[in-house]
Structures are given as structure tokens and as C-alpha cells.
Design a protein around this motif. Structure first.
Motif: not given
Length: 148
Positions: A57-76
Motif C-alpha cells: 500500500g505504500t505509494e511510490l514516485v515514478l520518475i522517467h530518467e530520459k538521460d539514463n545511459p543504460h536505458d532512455p526509457r528507464a523509469v525509477a
């Protein structure tokens, strides 16, 4: 609600109206679950130190890391200022595109098992919040579905 019909035959019957027919449609809309998975890379970030604090039930924040060197679609996934890990690479395309378009998404933990291997310790579900329209895609956004 009861009805009686009289005539050649006489009978009575009851009609039960389901409770959801009586409610305003906006009040009964539920969020739409898009994906459910274990957090990828949990063991390489702040996750192992926080696993005892996390609960379903703990809410988490989604952050799209467009500058991620391993994956431009990375969502943290973030819990406060702590980085827990990512959406698995093979399942992040749609959610990254929705975030880029400003879609109202939320994520919460569905289960925690501190005794499990770190890559199976925390399961998360991502939802689109009901009652919100998607903004029209702009020039800089990737389409959600590729044309065949």
C-alpha cells in the motif's frame, strides 16, 4: 422493488437493482492497473536498507530518467528521497511514454518479502488514475502503440 401483475394469471415478483446502478458513475470508477512486477535493480540501490520500512500500500514516485545511459526509457521508483530501483526494462516502454505525455499515473507496493531474494523482495503495481483524460501526444512524445 416489487411488482404485481393481475389479469388472467396473478403473480408477484421482486426485482433487485444492483447497488452499483444506483451510484453516480464518477464515484465508482476505479484506477486501471497497467503493470505489476518486482522492482528491478532493488539490490543495487537503497532498497535493501529500507526493506523493513516498506509495506503493501505504500505509494511510490515514478520518475522517467530520459538521460539514463543504460536505458532512455528507464523509469525509477522513489520512496521519499531514496531510490529503490526500476521498472524492468522489458516492461517500461508504455509507462515511460505515458509519463512523457503527462498521464496521471500512480504506483504502490503490493507485497514485500524481506526474506526473499532481493530481485523478488518488493512487488509494485502501476495504475492510471481513473477519471482523467490523456493529453494529446505532442511532437516530442513517442506513440504508445507502433503502427504495424
Amino acid at each position: 422493488m416489487k411488482f404485481s401483475i393481475r389479469g388472467l394469471f396473478s403473480f408477484e415478483f421482486s426485482l433487485a437493482i444492483p447497488h452499483f446502478w444506483r451510484q453516480d458513475r464518477a464515484r465508482i470508477a476505479a484506477d486501471y492497473e497497467l503493470e505489476r512486477f518486482f522492482i528491478a535493480g532493488f539490490q543495487y540501490h537503497d532498497g535493501p536498507e529500507l526493506v523493513e520500512e516498506l509495506e503493501a500500500g505504500t505509494e511510490l514516485v515514478l520518475i522517467h530518467e530520459k538521460d539514463n545511459p543504460h536505458d532512455p526509457r528507464a523509469v525509477a521508483f522513489h520512496f521519499g528521497s531514496s531510490h529503490l530501483g526500476y521498472i524492468p526494462r522489458q516492461r517500461n516502454r508504455t509507462i515511460a511514454a505515458l509519463l512523457d505525455q503527462g498521464a496521471p499515473l500512480r504506483a504502490h507496493i503490493t507485497q514485500v518479502d524481506s526474506e526473499a531474494d532481493p530481485w523478488h523482495a518488493v512487488e509494485v503495481a502501476v495504475f492510471m488514475i481513473a477519471g482523467h483524460a490523456l493529453p494529446a501526444p505532442g511532437k516530442d512524445t513517442e506513440p504508445l502503440f507502433l503502427e504495424l
